[in-house]
Design a protein around this motif. Sequence first.
Motif, short mmCIF file in Angstrom:
data_model
loop_
_atom_site.label_atom_id
_atom_site.label_comp_id
_atom_site.label_asym_id
_atom_site.label_seq_id
_atom_site.Cartn_x
_atom_site.Cartn_y
_atom_site.Cartn_z
N GLU A 2 0.83 -1.20 0.00
CA GLU A 2 0.00 0.00 0.00
C GLU A 2 0.87 1.25 0.00
OE1 GLU A 2 -4.01 0.92 2.36
OE2 GLU A 2 -2.22 1.01 3.62
N THR A 3 0.52 2.21 -0.84
CA THR A 3 1.27 3.46 -0.90
C THR A 3 0.76 4.42 0.17
OG1 THR A 3 -0.25 4.48 -2.47
CG2 THR A 3 1.56 3.16 -3.38
N GLU A 6 -2.61 5.90 -0.81
CA GLU A 6 -3.73 4.98 -0.59
C GLU A 6 -4.10 4.91 0.89
OE1 GLU A 6 -2.93 1.87 -4.31
OE2 GLU A 6 -2.08 1.49 -2.32
N TYR A 7 -3.10 4.90 1.73
CA TYR A 7 -3.35 4.87 3.17
C TYR A 7 -4.09 6.13 3.62
CZ TYR A 7 -2.44 5.02 8.20
OH TYR A 7 -2.58 5.10 9.57
N HIS A 9 -6.09 7.99 1.83
CA HIS A 9 -7.48 7.90 1.38
C HIS A 9 -8.31 6.99 2.28
CE1 HIS A 9 -7.24 10.39 -2.15
NE2 HIS A 9 -6.22 9.70 -2.65
N GLN A 10 -7.71 5.90 2.75
CA GLN A 10 -8.43 4.99 3.64
C GLN A 10 -8.75 5.68 4.98
OE1 GLN A 10 -6.32 1.32 4.15
NE2 GLN A 10 -6.56 0.69 2.00
#
Length: 285
Positions: A2-3, A6-7, A9-10
């Motif tokens: 996971e970039t 992306e983290y 956004h989560q």
Amino acid sequence: METDAEYIHQVLDFYRQNFTYTLAPPRLGQHTVDEFLFSTQQGFCEHFASSFTVLMRNVSVPARIVAGYQRGIWSEDKQYLSVRQKDAHVWVEVWFENQGWVRVDPTAAVASVRIEEGIDSALSESDRVQLNQSQNTFQWLNQLYSQWQQLDYRWQRWVLDYDANKQQSLLRDYLGKITPLNMALALFLPLLLIMLLLSLSSFQHWFAPVAIEVKLYRQLQKKLRTLGVVDQQGETIADYCRRASREHPHLKTQLHRVKQAFERALYGGGNEFDAVDTEIRNIQR
């Protein structure tokens, strides 16, 4: 793997789905971030920014809290932006390789209208009532503070920041090209105008109509001065006549009639100034 993006956004989705924006959140205990993230899940920008920063740093994403102001009220006529305490806001910046510090506002994930339209739009009805009550309680202080802000702004702009460039810019606005002739005109024309106004004021004083009671009093002055009785500053007509009577007892009756005629004309409501003129003329040496 996971970039970082992306983290992020989560985490923002986690806020968006589970949290509520309010100015009256439940009281937090010793472990404020943990309780906010996993228990109360209600708060304002400081709660979201601080907890988001902790979540970033826990996975080694560089993050920092940034405090400032958001929105404000633009004064079109005064040409300045008024920023108040309720416009204060806190957000986060995270570090990305090849990009540097990038702003991320977790509050926007929960209450986007807070960012787009201001704090009032993001509040519930009860929070809005509470905020308005707080503002109304000190309304006169807010008005006083607003006036002080305008005064301080003008002081900053026209005194502290009034440098040579602004002086020349102001002169160019009024004079066009700055030349010795234009500078001389700018200096001497106001002086000429002031002198003209003073002259007109003097002429107006000379040619202004004189009230009848003033004319009659001057006539009395002239008459008594020939007898060596000069009026004194602050002396009333009655006192003037009494003093003249003491110095010239043979005129006591005539001066008494002058005094009475003046009083009837001035305070009797009949404006019988002809009688005053007659009595003054009757004064004999």
